[in-house]
Write a protein that holds these residues in place. Structure first.
Motif, PDB file in Angstrom:
ATOM      1  N   GLU A   4       0.817  -1.223   0.000  1.00 20.34           N
ATOM      2  CA  GLU A   4       0.000   0.000   0.000  1.00 20.34           C
ATOM      3  C   GLU A   4       0.847   1.268   0.000  1.00 20.34           C
ATOM      4  O   GLU A   4       0.586   2.231   0.713  1.00 20.34           O
ATOM      5  N   VAL A   5       1.883   1.260  -0.794  1.00 21.64           N
ATOM      6  CA  VAL A   5       2.713   2.428  -1.116  1.00 21.64           C
ATOM      7  C   VAL A   5       3.329   3.096   0.117  1.00 21.64           C
ATOM      8  O   VAL A   5       3.030   4.267   0.419  1.00 21.64           O
ATOM      9  N   PRO A   6       4.186   2.378   0.848  1.00 22.06           N
ATOM     10  CA  PRO A   6       4.958   3.068   1.883  1.00 22.06           C
ATOM     11  C   PRO A   6       5.917   4.053   1.227  1.00 22.06           C
ATOM     12  O   PRO A   6       6.339   3.846   0.073  1.00 22.06           O
ATOM     13  N   ILE A   7       6.273   5.109   1.926  1.00 18.69           N
ATOM     14  CA  ILE A   7       7.050   6.196   1.320  1.00 18.69           C
ATOM     15  C   ILE A   7       8.376   5.690   0.764  1.00 18.69           C
ATOM     16  O   ILE A   7       8.756   6.009  -0.377  1.00 18.69           O
ATOM     17  N   LEU A   8       9.102   4.893   1.540  1.00 18.17           N
ATOM     18  CA  LEU A   8      10.420   4.442   1.085  1.00 18.17           C
ATOM     19  C   LEU A   8      10.314   3.607  -0.191  1.00 18.17           C
ATOM     20  O   LEU A   8      11.043   3.852  -1.164  1.00 18.17           O
ATOM     21  N   LEU A   9       9.413   2.626  -0.194  1.00 20.48           N
ATOM     22  CA  LEU A   9       9.255   1.794  -1.390  1.00 20.48           C
ATOM     23  C   LEU A   9       8.766   2.623  -2.578  1.00 20.48           C
ATOM     24  O   LEU A   9       9.199   2.416  -3.723  1.00 20.48           O
ATOM     25  N   GLY A  10       7.889   3.559  -2.312  1.00 21.83           N
ATOM     26  CA  GLY A  10       7.387   4.413  -3.385  1.00 21.83           C
ATOM     27  C   GLY A  10       8.506   5.219  -4.029  1.00 21.83           C
ATOM     28  O   GLY A  10       8.568   5.348  -5.254  1.00 21.83           O
ATOM     29  N   LEU A  11       9.416   5.746  -3.209  1.00 15.95           N
ATOM     30  CA  LEU A  11      10.522   6.543  -3.743  1.00 15.95           C
ATOM     31  C   LEU A  11      11.538   5.670  -4.478  1.00 15.95           C
ATOM     32  O   LEU A  11      12.087   6.080  -5.507  1.00 15.95           O
ATOM     33  N   VAL A  12      11.787   4.467  -3.956  1.00 15.69           N
ATOM     34  CA  VAL A  12      12.698   3.551  -4.657  1.00 15.69           C
ATOM     35  C   VAL A  12      12.112   3.175  -6.014  1.00 15.69           C
ATOM     36  O   VAL A  12      12.824   3.115  -7.031  1.00 15.69           O
ATOM     37  N   HIS A  13      10.815   2.914  -6.038  1.00 14.42           N
ATOM     38  CA  HIS A  13      10.131   2.592  -7.291  1.00 14.42           C
ATOM     39  C   HIS A  13      10.282   3.733  -8.298  1.00 14.42           C
ATOM     40  O   HIS A  13      10.540   3.510  -9.489  1.00 14.42           O
ATOM     41  N   GLN A  14      10.167   4.964  -7.806  1.00 18.66           N
ATOM     42  CA  GLN A  14      10.310   6.125  -8.686  1.00 18.66           C
ATOM     43  C   GLN A  14      11.757   6.283  -9.145  1.00 18.66           C
ATOM     44  O   GLN A  14      12.011   6.620 -10.308  1.00 18.66           O
ATOM     45  N   ALA A  15      12.705   6.020  -8.251  1.00 20.34           N
ATOM     46  CA  ALA A  15      14.121   6.147  -8.612  1.00 20.34           C
ATOM     47  C   ALA A  15      14.503   5.149  -9.703  1.00 20.34           C
ATOM     48  O   ALA A  15      15.212   5.484 -10.662  1.00 20.34           O
ATOM     49  N   VAL A  16      14.024   3.919  -9.570  1.00 26.97           N
ATOM     50  CA  VAL A  16      14.342   2.908 -10.584  1.00 26.97           C
ATOM     51  C   VAL A  16      13.652   3.250 -11.908  1.00 26.97           C
ATOM     52  O   VAL A  16      14.177   2.938 -12.981  1.00 26.97           O
ATOM     53  N   ALA A  17      12.508   3.912 -11.851  1.00 25.18           N
ATOM     54  CA  ALA A  17      11.854   4.369 -13.083  1.00 25.18           C
ATOM     55  C   ALA A  17      12.769   5.330 -13.837  1.00 25.18           C
ATOM     56  O   ALA A  17      12.852   5.286 -15.079  1.00 25.18           O
TER      57      ALA A  17
END
Length: 359
Positions: free
Chosen positions: A316-329
């Motif tokens: 459910e989109v924790p901040i850290l995972l969300g930012l890592v997902h964006q960084a890898v994008a």
């Protein structure tokens, strides 16, 4: 005494490092923007002051005025009623840092650019390209305020349409700089099958489409619902009645949380499949070590990004995972741009211009 060829080589390296620094700053800007969105901080500053807004509140009175301005918008009354001043400062600092970084990028681009031109270090075609990039950067500032303004009156968040436009424009500027950096490297053209060139271009286009879909997901908070995988809403492909209940039908593609998340998932599967096929084709075609490595790196990054997307959704989109997902994008976009430019190669005219730039 420094020989002319050595001097020109040093100047070209200086231009490259400057562009690398700007690209890294833009990537950081995108991540700070992502954190601003995930922390619901983007509407904490309700005025656009391009110059005077550089300074944050310094006195208790100034902080109180900023807080009172925030209290007048719907987000405060509907989401954060009763928020303390200290809590307001937390979201304020995220948005202020985001805006300050945007201003810093403008200065970090313009001042060295003007100096390089004054020193005669940039050929005319490169100057035109860089002026275009700078113009897009100025437009990005206006788009940023256009986005924020959408959440100050009748909404409790910014428009997902404007958020997606803001993100894609930032990454378009980033991609233009990466492409320009590649063009500053004088190297022989690569012989490769036309289908490899086509699929590399298709991957770039689809990555941008996926980035747009991802921004819609973020804008609608669609990642916080339907948190199962591989099924969504009880099946792999939801019913058409659930996907297209809004009228006109096309609004579902942008406004329906189920449809937006579903199209984001389907595009992820499509990108993953094309990246794998592109890598296999590069190997089978014996396209050359650089092309094969680029295809394999891109396929690996796509695999990692798909895995992160699934984990981000399930949690459910924790901040850290969300930012890592964006960084890898951003990494995926970079690898796709580099691979496409590598396969398209340099035309004879482009190589001639590069030789002029290098002396």
């Amino acid at each position: 005494m420094t020989r002319p060829i050595e001097k020109k080589g040093f100047q070209l390296r200086a231009v490259r490092w400057w562009l690398v620094a700007v690209a890294l700053l833009i990537a950081a800007m995108v991540l700070v923007g992502g954190a601003t969105r995930l922390t619901e901080s983007g509407l904490s500053i309700v005025e656009w002051k391009p110059v005077t807004g550089t300074m944050p509140p310094l006195t208790q009175e100034e902080w109180s005025q900023a807080f009172e301005g925030y209290k007048k918008i719907p987000q405060y009354s509907e989401m954060n009623a009763g928020m303390t001043l200290d809590q307001f400062k937390t979201i304020f600092w995220w948005e202020w840092s985001h805006r300050l970084l945007g201003r810093f990028i403008g200065v970090a681009f313009l001042l060295p650019f003007l100096w390089f031109m004054w020193r005669g270090m940039l050929p005319s075609d490169l100057k035109r390209r860089l002026w275009l990039i700078f113009g897009l950067g100025g437009l990005q500032g206006a788009v940023g305020w256009w986005m924020v303004a959408s959440g100050l009156t009748k909404r409790i968040e910014v428009s997902q349409y404007r958020l997606a436009t803001h993100l894609v424009l930032a990454l378009l500027i980033f991609a233009a700089i990466v492409w320009t950096l590649r063009r500053l490297s004088d190297r022989p053209s690569l012989l490769s099958p036309m289908r490899l060139r086509v699929t590399s271009g298709v991957l770039v286009v689809l990555v941008f489409v996926q980035l747009y879909f991802g921004a819609l997901v973020a804008g609608l908070r669609a990642g916080k619902v339907f948190n199962t995988w591989p099924d969504i809403d009880g099946s792999f492909i939801p019913s058409s009645a659930r996907l297209f209940f809004e009228q006109p039908w096309w609004r579902n593609l942008f406004d329906n949380t189920l449809t937006v998340q579903f199209e984001h998932r389907m595009m992820a599967y499509t990108l993953f499949a094309i990246a794998i096929l592109h890598a296999i084709d590069a190997i089978v075609s014996r396209a050359g070590p650089a092309v094969v490595r680029g295809a394999l790196w891109l396929a690996a990054a796509m695999t990692l990004q798909a895995t992160l997307g699934i984990l981000t959704l399930l949690n459910e989109v924790p901040i850290l995972l969300g930012l890592v997902h964006q960084a890898v994008a951003i990494v995926v976009l970079t690898l796709a741009i580099v691979q496409a430019e590598r396969l398209m190669g340099s035309t004879a005219l482009e190589r001639q211009r590069l030789r002029v730039a290098a002396g």
